[in-house]
Design an enzyme around this catalytic site. Structure first.
Site, short mmCIF file in Angstrom:
data_model
loop_
_atom_site.label_atom_id
_atom_site.label_comp_id
_atom_site.label_asym_id
_atom_site.label_seq_id
_atom_site.Cartn_x
_atom_site.Cartn_y
_atom_site.Cartn_z
N ASP A 156 5.48 15.45 9.85
CA ASP A 156 4.08 15.23 10.22
C ASP A 156 3.46 16.48 10.85
O ASP A 156 3.50 16.67 12.07
CB ASP A 156 4.01 14.04 11.18
CG ASP A 156 2.58 13.60 11.48
OD1 ASP A 156 1.64 14.31 11.06
OD2 ASP A 156 2.41 12.55 12.13
N ARG A 196 2.08 8.24 7.51
CA ARG A 196 2.61 8.03 8.87
C ARG A 196 3.59 6.86 8.85
O ARG A 196 3.27 5.75 9.26
CB ARG A 196 1.47 7.83 9.85
CG ARG A 196 0.74 9.14 10.10
CD ARG A 196 -0.23 9.09 11.24
NE ARG A 196 -0.54 10.44 11.70
CZ ARG A 196 -1.45 10.73 12.60
NH1 ARG A 196 -2.13 9.76 13.17
NH2 ARG A 196 -1.68 11.98 12.96
N GLN A 198 8.17 11.12 9.94
CA GLN A 198 7.76 11.62 11.25
C GLN A 198 8.11 13.10 11.44
O GLN A 198 7.32 13.86 12.00
CB GLN A 198 8.42 10.79 12.36
CG GLN A 198 7.75 9.44 12.57
CD GLN A 198 8.39 8.67 13.71
OE1 GLN A 198 9.53 8.90 14.09
NE2 GLN A 198 7.65 7.72 14.28
N TYR A 246 -5.77 5.41 12.47
CA TYR A 246 -6.89 6.31 12.71
C TYR A 246 -8.08 5.53 13.27
O TYR A 246 -8.19 4.31 13.11
CB TYR A 246 -7.32 7.01 11.41
CG TYR A 246 -6.30 7.97 10.88
CD1 TYR A 246 -6.15 9.24 11.42
CD2 TYR A 246 -5.47 7.61 9.81
CE1 TYR A 246 -5.21 10.13 10.92
CE2 TYR A 246 -4.53 8.49 9.30
CZ TYR A 246 -4.41 9.75 9.86
OH TYR A 246 -3.48 10.62 9.37
N SER A 274 0.64 15.94 13.54
CA SER A 274 1.11 15.65 14.90
C SER A 274 1.69 16.89 15.57
O SER A 274 1.39 17.17 16.73
CB SER A 274 2.15 14.53 14.87
OG SER A 274 1.54 13.31 14.51
#
Length: 379
Positions: A130, A122, A127, A230, A133
């Site tokens: 990902d 991350r 991004q 997390y 996500s």
């Protein structure tokens, strides 16, 4: 450079690992793309659409995978697919390796270089790659839609000449990507929304979306987040205090959505049968962690169970229930990652095995399991 996109073998999988848009981009990078017949049908992508984008449509998985340098998939390849792949092929997918060490070993023995997209770091550069996500975002949205479907009342408050319909009360447990999208979606539908999470940073995010934050905000709570963003495993004492707070809150809710997952571990149990018994008849819980054992006691994978007159929605592959949208995002994630391993000048594969993106995601290479979480300990 041949890139293969087989049809997913899992009967419940609607997604596909490429779209006509990403096929065009891959061909622009010098690749030839082979797509198995029917690979995109469940995502509303016809073979003709792939063909118009420049792909070759192959009649079988074996023909699709034969001599492919790169294989793009949604899920980890099965034994038959591995047999059809050449040694040295790059296989990029969501590998779900925890608890499936034998399957990881099988990929090593097949000689493929397997990349687990869910291990993408991350960082800013990654991004766009990902998959957790992109897919969790859609799962959070769909969870609210599924919950509203099972809830046999209106979501928003409605003031009519015949009387007022009260707004549904929605409680979201876990304010990660899926939870935040669930909050936003429930708010759009007019519900009164509250949410909880053990990460301190989540409070501001929850409140910024117009929801009320519910948590025991003690010293342990203030330290409850890993460097990677997390949630940490909380102490038994904290879990007990949080459970007491949640139990009193959950009894007043109409729809509850649970999203709590800890990488590499079974899903934490958040909702007990006693909590279910305290809820109003006809209430609904959507358990997004059901594939990892579930957050809700009594949840059944792939089914809508009823416990104490409360419906528990345990649909598998929630993002896959809106396959067209999920595939569009997932395919872009894969393309963005693969693009970093293609030399633009020579238009050939040239992975940088020292790249942070590669070292974080590669599971197997050169006949060995190389990821530190799964590699056998050296004697």
């Amino acid at each position: 450079m041949k890139i293969a996109v087989p049809r997913e073998s899992d009967a419940d999988e609607t997604r596909v690992a490429a779209t006509p848009d990403t096929v065009k981009k891959l061909i622009g990078l010098g690749a030839t793309v082979s797509v198995e017949k029917g690979a995109g049908v469940a995502s509303r992508i016809l073979d003709a659409d792939f063909k118009d984008a420049g792909a070759t449509i192959s009649a079988s998985a074996a023909a699709t995978l034969k001599d492919a340098d790169v294989v793009l998939k949604v899920r980890r390849p099965n034994a038959d697919e591995l047999k059809a792949m050449k040694s040295g092929a790059l296989v990029i997918a969501t590998m779900d390796p925890y608890g499936h060490e034998d399957e990881v070993k099988a990929m090593a023995e097949a000689g493929v270089a397997a990349f687990a997209m869910e291990f993408m770091p991350r960082i800013t550069r990654a991004q766009v790659m990902d998959v957790l996500s992109s897919q969790a975002n859609l799962a959070g949205y769909q969870a609210v839609i599924e919950g509203a479907y099972e809830y046999d009342r209106a979501m928003p408050m409605m003031m009519t000449a015949a009387g007022t319909v009260p707004a549904a009360r929605v409680f979201v447990m876990g304010a990660g990507v899926a939870g935040l999208q669930a909050i936003a979606t429930a708010r759009r539908l007019g519900a009164v929304v509250s949410a909880t999470d053990v990460r301190p940073a989540a409070k501001e995010q929850v409140e910024s979306l117009g929801a009320k934050f519910i948590a025991v905000e003690d010293e342990e709570f203030k330290q409850a987040e890993t460097a990677g963003g997390y949630a940490k495993q909380m102490s038994e004492e904290y879990q007990k205090k949080q459970a007491e707070l949640v139990a009193s809150h959950i009894a007043k809710q109409d729809i509850v959505i649970t999203t709590a997952l800890i990488p590499g571990r079974p899903a934490p149990k958040l909702v007990s049968k006693d909590m279910l018994a305290s809820m109003k008849p006809g209430s609904v819980i959507v358990d997004l962690a059901v594939e990892r054992g579930g957050n809700v006691e009594g949840a059944k994978p792939g089914k809508v169970a009823t416990v104490s007159n409360v419906k528990i929605v345990g649909h598998l592959n929630m993002a896959g229930r809106i396959g067209a949208s999920a595939s569009a995002l997932y395919a872009k994630n894969l393309f963005a990652f693969l693009e970093t391993m293609i030399d633009k000048e020579t238009k050939s594969l040239k992975p940088d095995w020292e790249d942070q993106l590669v070292t974080a995601t590669v599971l197997t290479r050169d006949g060995k399991v190389v990821h530190p979480a799964f590699a056998p300990a050296e004697a």
